[in-house]
Write an enzyme that holds these catalytic residues in place. Structure first.
Site, PDB file in Angstrom:
ATOM      1  N   HIS A  28       0.846  -1.212   0.000  1.00  0.00           N
ATOM      2  CA  HIS A  28       0.000   0.000   0.000  1.00  0.00           C
ATOM      3  C   HIS A  28       0.875   1.254   0.000  1.00  0.00           C
ATOM      4  CE1 HIS A  28      -2.746  -2.937   2.171  1.00  0.00           C
ATOM      5  NE2 HIS A  28      -3.519  -2.521   1.184  1.00  0.00           N
ATOM      6  N   GLN A  52     -18.029  -6.724  -1.715  1.00  0.00           N
ATOM      7  CA  GLN A  52     -17.122  -7.524  -2.535  1.00  0.00           C
ATOM      8  C   GLN A  52     -16.764  -8.857  -1.884  1.00  0.00           C
ATOM      9  OE1 GLN A  52     -14.080  -4.250  -2.411  1.00  0.00           O
ATOM     10  NE2 GLN A  52     -12.601  -5.914  -2.289  1.00  0.00           N
ATOM     11  N   GLN A 139      -0.389  -4.135  -8.796  1.00  0.00           N
ATOM     12  CA  GLN A 139      -0.418  -5.188  -9.820  1.00  0.00           C
ATOM     13  C   GLN A 139      -0.731  -6.552  -9.218  1.00  0.00           C
ATOM     14  OE1 GLN A 139       3.252  -5.825 -12.258  1.00  0.00           O
ATOM     15  NE2 GLN A 139       2.629  -7.959 -12.016  1.00  0.00           N
ATOM     16  N   MET A 175       3.279  -9.277  -0.860  1.00  0.00           N
ATOM     17  CA  MET A 175       2.671  -8.698   0.348  1.00  0.00           C
ATOM     18  C   MET A 175       1.159  -8.652   0.195  1.00  0.00           C
ATOM     19  SD  MET A 175       5.104  -5.788   1.856  1.00  0.00           S
ATOM     20  CE  MET A 175       6.806  -6.171   2.245  1.00  0.00           C
ATOM     21  N   ARG A 178      -3.793 -10.390   3.872  1.00  0.00           N
ATOM     22  CA  ARG A 178      -4.253 -11.731   4.261  1.00  0.00           C
ATOM     23  C   ARG A 178      -3.103 -12.654   4.682  1.00  0.00           C
ATOM     24  NH1 ARG A 178      -8.490 -10.694   0.091  1.00  0.00           N
ATOM     25  NH2 ARG A 178     -10.497 -10.936   1.148  1.00  0.00           N
TER      26      ARG A 178
HETATM   27  O1  PAF Z   1      -7.829  -3.907  -3.493  1.00  0.00           O
HETATM   28  C1  PAF Z   1      -8.515  -3.556  -2.519  1.00  0.00           C
HETATM   29  O2  PAF Z   1      -8.028  -3.365  -1.400  1.00  0.00           O
HETATM   30  C2  PAF Z   1     -10.013  -3.372  -2.692  1.00  0.00           C
HETATM   31  O3  PAF Z   1     -10.518  -4.279  -3.612  1.00  0.00           O
HETATM   32  C3  PAF Z   1     -10.414  -1.930  -3.068  1.00  0.00           C
HETATM   33  C4  PAF Z   1      -9.829  -1.536  -4.420  1.00  0.00           C
HETATM   34  C5  PAF Z   1      -9.924  -0.972  -1.998  1.00  0.00           C
HETATM   35  C6  PAF Z   1     -11.921  -1.820  -3.174  1.00  0.00           C
HETATM   36  O4  PAF Z   1     -12.555  -2.127  -1.977  1.00  0.00           O
END
Ligand code: PAF
Length: 274
Positions: A28, A52, A139, A175, A178
Protein backbone atom coordinates in the site's frame (compact mmCIF):
# COMPACT_ATOMS: atom_id res chain seq x y z
CA UNK A 1 -14.77 14.61 1.60
CA UNK A 2 -16.78 15.50 -1.48
CA UNK A 3 -16.79 19.21 -0.59
CA UNK A 4 -13.09 19.20 0.27
CA UNK A 5 -12.25 17.44 -3.01
CA UNK A 6 -14.32 20.06 -4.86
CA UNK A 7 -12.34 22.84 -3.19
CA UNK A 8 -9.03 21.15 -4.03
CA UNK A 9 -10.07 20.95 -7.67
CA UNK A 10 -11.14 24.62 -7.68
CA UNK A 11 -7.73 25.61 -6.32
CA UNK A 12 -6.13 23.61 -9.17
CA UNK A 13 -4.63 20.97 -6.86
CA UNK A 14 -4.10 17.49 -8.34
CA UNK A 15 -5.65 14.72 -6.27
CA UNK A 16 -3.97 11.31 -6.04
CA UNK A 17 -6.11 8.56 -4.55
CA UNK A 18 -5.16 5.22 -2.98
CA UNK A 19 -8.27 3.16 -2.12
CA UNK A 20 -7.55 0.44 0.45
CA UNK A 21 -9.26 -1.87 2.91
CA UNK A 22 -6.69 -1.01 5.59
CA UNK A 23 -4.24 -3.22 7.50
CA UNK A 24 -1.65 -1.42 5.46
CA UNK A 25 1.70 -2.87 4.39
CA UNK A 26 4.59 -1.81 2.19
CA UNK A 27 2.57 -2.67 -0.91
CA UNK A 28 0.00 0.00 0.00
CA UNK A 29 2.73 2.42 1.01
CA UNK A 30 4.40 2.08 -2.40
CA UNK A 31 1.11 3.26 -3.94
CA UNK A 32 1.14 6.20 -1.52
CA UNK A 33 4.70 7.09 -2.58
CA UNK A 34 3.71 6.99 -6.24
CA UNK A 35 0.67 9.16 -5.53
CA UNK A 36 2.77 11.70 -3.63
CA UNK A 37 5.24 11.86 -6.51
CA UNK A 38 2.48 12.57 -9.03
CA UNK A 39 -0.08 14.69 -7.17
CA UNK A 40 -0.23 17.72 -4.90
CA UNK A 41 -2.70 16.09 -2.49
CA UNK A 42 -2.83 12.39 -1.62
CA UNK A 43 -6.04 10.86 -0.27
CA UNK A 44 -6.10 7.32 1.14
CA UNK A 45 -9.38 5.60 1.90
CA UNK A 46 -9.82 2.73 4.33
CA UNK A 47 -13.07 0.87 3.91
CA UNK A 48 -13.61 -2.87 4.23
CA UNK A 49 -16.19 -3.09 1.51
CA UNK A 50 -18.88 -5.65 2.39
CA UNK A 51 -20.30 -5.97 -1.14
CA UNK A 52 -17.12 -7.52 -2.53
CA UNK A 53 -17.18 -10.42 -0.05
CA UNK A 54 -19.42 -13.46 -0.57
CA UNK A 55 -21.21 -14.76 2.55
CA UNK A 56 -18.66 -17.61 2.88
CA UNK A 57 -15.66 -15.25 2.72
CA UNK A 58 -13.61 -13.44 5.35
CA UNK A 59 -15.42 -10.08 5.78
CA UNK A 60 -15.94 -10.46 9.54
CA UNK A 61 -12.40 -11.53 10.27
CA UNK A 62 -10.68 -9.28 7.71
CA UNK A 63 -7.69 -7.85 9.64
CA UNK A 64 -8.04 -4.29 10.94
CA UNK A 65 -5.60 -1.98 12.76
CA UNK A 66 -6.68 1.64 12.34
CA UNK A 67 -4.19 3.00 14.87
CA UNK A 68 -1.20 1.49 13.09
CA UNK A 69 -2.60 2.50 9.68
CA UNK A 70 -2.96 6.13 10.81
CA UNK A 71 0.62 6.18 12.05
CA UNK A 72 1.93 4.77 8.78
CA UNK A 73 -0.08 7.28 6.74
CA UNK A 74 0.95 10.21 8.91
CA UNK A 75 4.63 9.25 8.71
CA UNK A 76 4.33 8.95 4.95
CA UNK A 77 2.89 12.48 4.74
CA UNK A 78 -0.54 11.50 3.43
CA UNK A 79 -2.81 14.57 3.31
CA UNK A 80 -6.21 12.98 3.90
CA UNK A 81 -7.45 9.69 5.34
CA UNK A 82 -11.02 9.02 4.26
CA UNK A 83 -12.54 6.46 6.61
CA UNK A 84 -16.25 6.30 5.89
CA UNK A 85 -18.87 4.41 7.82
CA UNK A 86 -20.60 1.45 6.11
CA UNK A 87 -23.97 3.11 6.83
CA UNK A 88 -22.92 6.21 4.90
CA UNK A 89 -21.66 4.24 1.95
CA UNK A 90 -24.56 1.79 1.81
CA UNK A 91 -27.51 3.53 3.51
CA UNK A 92 -30.86 1.82 3.78
CA UNK A 93 -32.47 1.61 0.37
CA UNK A 94 -29.16 1.42 -1.50
CA UNK A 95 -30.02 -0.29 -4.77
CA UNK A 96 -27.54 0.65 -7.50
CA UNK A 97 -24.50 -1.43 -8.45
CA UNK A 98 -21.92 -1.31 -11.21
CA UNK A 99 -21.90 -4.68 -12.99
CA UNK A 100 -18.69 -5.22 -14.94
CA UNK A 101 -19.22 -7.75 -17.72
CA UNK A 102 -17.11 -10.45 -19.40
CA UNK A 103 -13.74 -9.55 -17.83
CA UNK A 104 -15.26 -9.95 -14.37
CA UNK A 105 -16.60 -13.47 -15.00
CA UNK A 106 -13.30 -15.23 -15.77
CA UNK A 107 -10.43 -16.32 -13.47
CA UNK A 108 -11.13 -14.58 -10.11
CA UNK A 109 -14.74 -14.12 -11.23
CA UNK A 110 -15.20 -17.89 -11.58
CA UNK A 111 -14.31 -18.38 -7.94
CA UNK A 112 -15.70 -15.08 -6.58
CA UNK A 113 -18.79 -14.38 -8.70
CA UNK A 114 -19.95 -11.16 -6.98
CA UNK A 115 -16.49 -9.83 -6.18
CA UNK A 116 -15.91 -7.45 -9.07
CA UNK A 117 -19.44 -6.07 -8.92
CA UNK A 118 -18.68 -5.04 -5.34
CA UNK A 119 -15.25 -3.68 -6.26
CA UNK A 120 -16.55 -1.60 -9.19
CA UNK A 121 -19.46 -0.28 -7.15
CA UNK A 122 -17.30 0.91 -4.27
CA UNK A 123 -14.45 2.17 -6.46
CA UNK A 124 -16.86 4.07 -8.72
CA UNK A 125 -18.54 5.56 -5.66
CA UNK A 126 -15.20 6.52 -4.08
CA UNK A 127 -14.13 8.15 -7.35
CA UNK A 128 -17.28 10.30 -7.20
CA UNK A 129 -16.51 11.26 -3.61
CA UNK A 130 -12.74 11.82 -3.81
CA UNK A 131 -12.71 13.22 -7.39
CA UNK A 132 -9.14 12.06 -8.06
CA UNK A 133 -6.98 12.92 -11.05
CA UNK A 134 -4.97 9.73 -10.46
CA UNK A 135 -5.94 6.49 -8.72
CA UNK A 136 -3.33 3.91 -7.73
CA UNK A 137 -3.79 0.13 -7.65
CA UNK A 138 -1.35 -2.73 -7.09
CA UNK A 139 -0.42 -5.19 -9.82
CA UNK A 140 -0.89 -7.99 -7.29
CA UNK A 141 -4.61 -7.72 -8.06
CA UNK A 142 -3.91 -7.58 -11.79
CA UNK A 143 -7.42 -8.57 -12.85
CA UNK A 144 -8.97 -6.05 -10.46
CA UNK A 145 -6.78 -3.31 -11.99
CA UNK A 146 -7.86 -4.38 -15.49
CA UNK A 147 -11.56 -4.45 -14.53
CA UNK A 148 -11.26 -0.96 -12.99
CA UNK A 149 -9.42 0.40 -16.04
CA UNK A 150 -12.17 -1.05 -18.26
CA UNK A 151 -14.84 0.52 -16.05
CA UNK A 152 -13.12 3.93 -16.21
CA UNK A 153 -12.86 3.77 -20.00
CA UNK A 154 -16.40 2.48 -20.52
CA UNK A 155 -18.12 4.82 -18.04
CA UNK A 156 -15.92 7.82 -18.92
CA UNK A 157 -14.46 8.40 -15.47
CA UNK A 158 -12.17 11.41 -15.90
CA UNK A 159 -9.02 10.12 -14.21
CA UNK A 160 -5.90 8.08 -14.85
CA UNK A 161 -5.59 4.61 -13.32
CA UNK A 162 -1.97 3.87 -12.40
CA UNK A 163 -0.91 0.26 -11.74
CA UNK A 164 2.16 -0.13 -9.50
CA UNK A 165 4.50 -3.16 -9.20
CA UNK A 166 4.00 -5.99 -6.70
CA UNK A 167 5.94 -5.53 -3.46
CA UNK A 168 7.29 -8.77 -2.02
CA UNK A 169 8.55 -9.97 1.36
CA UNK A 170 12.29 -10.81 1.53
CA UNK A 171 11.64 -14.41 0.53
CA UNK A 172 9.43 -13.40 -2.41
CA UNK A 173 5.90 -13.88 -1.02
CA UNK A 174 3.71 -11.10 -2.42
CA UNK A 175 2.67 -8.70 0.35
CA UNK A 176 -0.99 -9.01 1.27
CA UNK A 177 -3.07 -8.11 4.32
CA UNK A 178 -4.25 -11.73 4.26
CA UNK A 179 -0.72 -13.13 4.83
CA UNK A 180 -1.37 -12.59 8.55
CA UNK A 181 -3.82 -15.53 8.46
CA UNK A 182 -1.02 -18.00 7.56
CA UNK A 183 0.25 -20.34 10.28
CA UNK A 184 4.10 -20.32 10.54
CA UNK A 185 4.53 -23.49 8.46
CA UNK A 186 2.03 -22.30 5.86
CA UNK A 187 3.82 -18.95 5.68
CA UNK A 188 7.10 -20.78 5.01
CA UNK A 189 5.60 -22.93 2.29
CA UNK A 190 3.55 -20.15 0.66
CA UNK A 191 6.75 -18.87 -0.96
CA UNK A 192 6.44 -21.78 -3.40
CA UNK A 193 3.85 -19.73 -5.27
CA UNK A 194 6.56 -17.19 -6.06
CA UNK A 195 9.09 -19.95 -6.77
CA UNK A 196 6.70 -21.38 -9.35
CA UNK A 197 6.46 -17.95 -11.02
CA UNK A 198 10.27 -17.68 -11.06
CA UNK A 199 10.47 -21.14 -12.60
CA UNK A 200 7.97 -20.12 -15.28
CA UNK A 201 10.09 -17.06 -16.07
CA UNK A 202 13.18 -19.27 -16.34
CA UNK A 203 11.42 -21.66 -18.74
CA UNK A 204 10.29 -18.73 -20.87
CA UNK A 205 13.78 -17.22 -20.92
CA UNK A 206 15.06 -20.64 -22.11
CA UNK A 207 12.64 -20.47 -25.03
CA UNK A 208 9.63 -22.50 -23.83
CA UNK A 209 6.46 -21.09 -25.43
CA UNK A 210 3.91 -23.81 -24.72
CA UNK A 211 1.84 -22.58 -21.78
CA UNK A 212 0.57 -26.09 -20.84
CA UNK A 213 4.12 -27.20 -20.19
CA UNK A 214 4.85 -24.07 -18.12
CA UNK A 215 1.68 -24.54 -16.04
CA UNK A 216 2.44 -28.28 -15.53
CA UNK A 217 5.89 -27.52 -14.15
CA UNK A 218 4.51 -24.77 -11.91
CA UNK A 219 1.95 -27.22 -10.50
CA UNK A 220 4.77 -29.64 -9.57
CA UNK A 221 6.40 -26.88 -7.47
CA UNK A 222 3.14 -25.88 -5.80
CA UNK A 223 2.52 -29.53 -4.87
CA UNK A 224 5.31 -28.98 -2.32
CA UNK A 225 2.83 -26.95 -0.21
CA UNK A 226 1.40 -29.53 2.19
CA UNK A 227 -2.10 -28.24 2.70
CA UNK A 228 -3.02 -26.46 -0.51
CA UNK A 229 -5.84 -26.24 -3.00
CA UNK A 230 -4.92 -24.70 -6.31
CA UNK A 231 -7.82 -22.72 -7.78
CA UNK A 232 -5.96 -21.93 -10.98
CA UNK A 233 -2.77 -21.12 -12.80
CA UNK A 234 -3.55 -19.33 -16.05
CA UNK A 235 -1.35 -17.67 -18.62
CA UNK A 236 -3.34 -14.87 -20.18
CA UNK A 237 -3.05 -11.96 -22.56
CA UNK A 238 -2.23 -8.97 -20.32
CA UNK A 239 -4.84 -6.74 -21.96
CA UNK A 240 -7.99 -8.84 -22.27
CA UNK A 241 -7.06 -11.70 -19.90
CA UNK A 242 -7.95 -14.38 -22.46
CA UNK A 243 -5.99 -17.63 -22.00
CA UNK A 244 -3.24 -18.40 -24.47
CA UNK A 245 -1.68 -21.70 -25.58
CA UNK A 246 1.47 -20.35 -27.20
CA UNK A 247 3.42 -17.27 -26.17
CA UNK A 248 4.23 -15.00 -29.08
CA UNK A 249 6.71 -12.15 -29.40
CA UNK A 250 5.21 -8.68 -29.29
CA UNK A 251 2.52 -9.36 -26.67
CA UNK A 252 2.45 -9.04 -22.88
CA UNK A 253 1.12 -11.80 -20.67
CA UNK A 254 0.22 -12.38 -17.06
CA UNK A 255 0.86 -15.67 -15.32
CA UNK A 256 -1.94 -15.70 -12.74
CA UNK A 257 -2.07 -17.92 -9.65
CA UNK A 258 -4.84 -18.34 -7.09
CA UNK A 259 -4.23 -20.93 -4.41
CA UNK A 260 -5.47 -21.75 -0.95
CA UNK A 261 -2.75 -22.38 1.60
CA UNK A 262 -4.59 -23.90 4.55
CA UNK A 263 -7.73 -21.78 4.68
CA UNK A 264 -6.04 -18.66 3.31
CA UNK A 265 -6.67 -17.81 -0.33
CA UNK A 266 -3.63 -16.15 -1.90
CA UNK A 267 -3.19 -14.66 -5.37
CA UNK A 268 0.00 -13.73 -7.18
CA UNK A 269 1.12 -13.04 -10.71
CA UNK A 270 4.02 -12.11 -12.94
CA UNK A 271 3.91 -9.85 -15.95
CA UNK A 272 5.76 -11.36 -18.90
CA UNK A 273 6.93 -8.85 -21.50
CA UNK A 274 8.50 -10.00 -24.74
O1 PAF B 1 -7.83 -3.91 -3.49
C1 PAF B 1 -8.52 -3.56 -2.52
O2 PAF B 1 -8.03 -3.37 -1.40
C2 PAF B 1 -10.01 -3.37 -2.69
O3 PAF B 1 -10.52 -4.28 -3.61
C3 PAF B 1 -10.41 -1.93 -3.07
C4 PAF B 1 -9.83 -1.54 -4.42
C5 PAF B 1 -9.92 -0.97 -2.00
C6 PAF B 1 -11.92 -1.82 -3.17
O4 PAF B 1 -12.55 -2.13 -1.98
Amino acid sequence: MQEFAGELRLSKKTIGFVPTMGYLHQGHMSLVQESKARSSCTVVSIFVNPTQFAPNEDLAKYPRDLKKDCLLLENAGVDVLFFPDAQEIYPEGFDTYIYPDSLSRIHEGEFRPIHFRGVCTIVGMLFNIVKPHFAFFGQKDAQQAAVIKRMCTDLKFDLEVVVCPIIRENDGLAMSSRNVYLAPKERQQAVKLYESLLHAQKLISEGVRNTNRIVEEMIQIIKGIENHKLDYIRIVNAVNFSEVEMLKTGADYYILIACRVGVTRLIDNELIRF
